[in-house]
Design an enzyme around this catalytic site. Structure first.
Site, PDB file in Angstrom:
ATOM      1  N   LYS A   1       0.772  -9.243 -17.599  1.00  7.99           N
ATOM      2  CA  LYS A   1      -0.474  -9.587 -16.917  1.00  7.99           C
ATOM      3  C   LYS A   1      -1.201  -8.321 -16.507  1.00  7.99           C
ATOM      4  CE  LYS A   1       1.186  -9.711 -12.147  1.00  7.99           C
ATOM      5  NZ  LYS A   1       1.507 -10.488 -10.966  1.00  7.99           N
TER       6      LYS A   1
ATOM      7  N   GLN B   1       0.862  -1.183   0.000  1.00  8.96           N
ATOM      8  CA  GLN B   1       0.000   0.000   0.000  1.00  8.96           C
ATOM      9  C   GLN B   1       0.901   1.237   0.000  1.00  8.96           C
ATOM     10  OE1 GLN B   1      -3.488  -0.053   2.605  1.00  8.96           O
ATOM     11  NE2 GLN B   1      -3.077  -2.212   3.061  1.00  8.96           N
TER      12      GLN B   1
END
Length: 314
Positions: free
Chosen positions: A195, A100
């Protein structure tokens, strides 16, 4: 040893085995402390020896349970600060909340920065950690950060295996630097999995950049969490003609369905380090654990003796 007589090493509860290894490497005993819980769940810390004027190192991975281990660390740092330690270094083999590290949506917190603030506020004046998810997290601190890479440990293992016809694969574009570092150390080319992540802990393989056909593939990441990326990536490697697949990372978080996914994935070996303690139920035949104790021990010696830590990797 005389130069280290004021070095004090303490451990929280998250990774006592690693702390004991580091103490053995340094030739010192772990400091006497007790971390317990009051009946309402609050954390109680007791430091059972003098730390006045000492150079104190507190070893604690903020891994699962992240909040419990983080609070333990903050309270231990506060305790030795109030007991007049000369300098306090928080040694976090695994730095929780590192993912985060930026705002991706409106009103997102930057929790990696919050944790840095908390460590400073508690009294830590130096941090030692390994393979931060994003290197720029070092800039969240207003104190020195020694950021140790896990790649040299992983590379040494693969060199000892004497694998031939190898390609190192990054599971995403963000991990290319790490994959290139390993590839250069073992003398191999790299490939990249393209991805996307439609949501946290969900990955979709779009394409593979590079040649893996007929090769022994080493997929490297900093963290294996739910193992979704490894599961999908290894299956894609097989479909694209890879001969054997090895997986390695520094931090084996291995949460949720990770063990089941790794067991089912077409992977020959999963190589991790002991920055995080693995419960017995998470151990499996294809999992091999390398120790980071010598690396952390050398870093602690160099910090204590005011020597360069970066020289460890020259």
């Amino acid at each position: 040893m005389s130069s280290r007589k004021r070095l004090k090493l303490f451990s929280g509860n998250s990774n006592v085995a690693l702390a004991e290894e580091i103490a053995q490497y340094l030739g010192v005993s772990l400091g006497s402390s007790k971390v317990k819980r009051f009946s309402d769940g609050e954390i109680q810390v007791k430091i059972n020896e003098s730390v006045r004027g000492a150079d104190v190192f507190i070893i604690q991975s903020t891994s699962q349970s992240v909040n419990e281990n983080l609070m333990e660390l903050l309270i231990m740092v506060d305790a030795v600060r109030r007991a007049s330690a000369r300098r306090i270094t928080a040694v976090l083999p695994y730095y929780g909340y590192a993912r985060q590290d930026r705002k991706t949506r409106a009103r997102d917190p930057i929790t990696a920065k919050l944790v840095a603030n908390l460590l400073y506020a508690s009294g830590a004046r130096r941090v030692v950690t390994m393979d931060l998810h994003a290197g720029q997290i070092q800039g969240f601190f207003d104190i020195p950060v020694d950021h140790l890479p896990g790649v040299p440990i992983l590379a040494e293992y693969f060199l000892q295996q004497k694998l031939d016809n190898v390609v190192v694969v990054s599971p995403d574009l963000g991990g290319v630097t790490r994959a290139r570092d390993l590839a250069e150390r073992i003398g191999a080319p790299i490939a990249i999995i393209d991805k996307r992540r439609p949501e946290p802990n969900v990955a979709e393989v779009m394409n593979i950049i590079g040649n893996v056909r007929g090769k022994k593939v080493i997929m490297i990441d900093d963290i294996i969490d739910t193992a979704g990326t490894i599961n999908q990536g290894s299956r894609a490697m097989k479909e694209w003609g890879a001969e054997e697949i090895y997986v390695c990372c520094t931090h084996p978080v291995l949460s949720g369905p990770a063990i089941q996914r790794l067991a089912q994935a077409p992977v020959k070996e999963v190589l991790v380090t002991n920055t995080i303690t693995l419960a017995e139920e998470k151990m499996m035949d294809k999992l091999k654990v390398l120790s980071v104790a010598p690396l952390l021990g050398e870093a602690i010696i160099r910090i204590h003796e005011d020597l360069s830590v970066s020289k460890l990797f020259d």
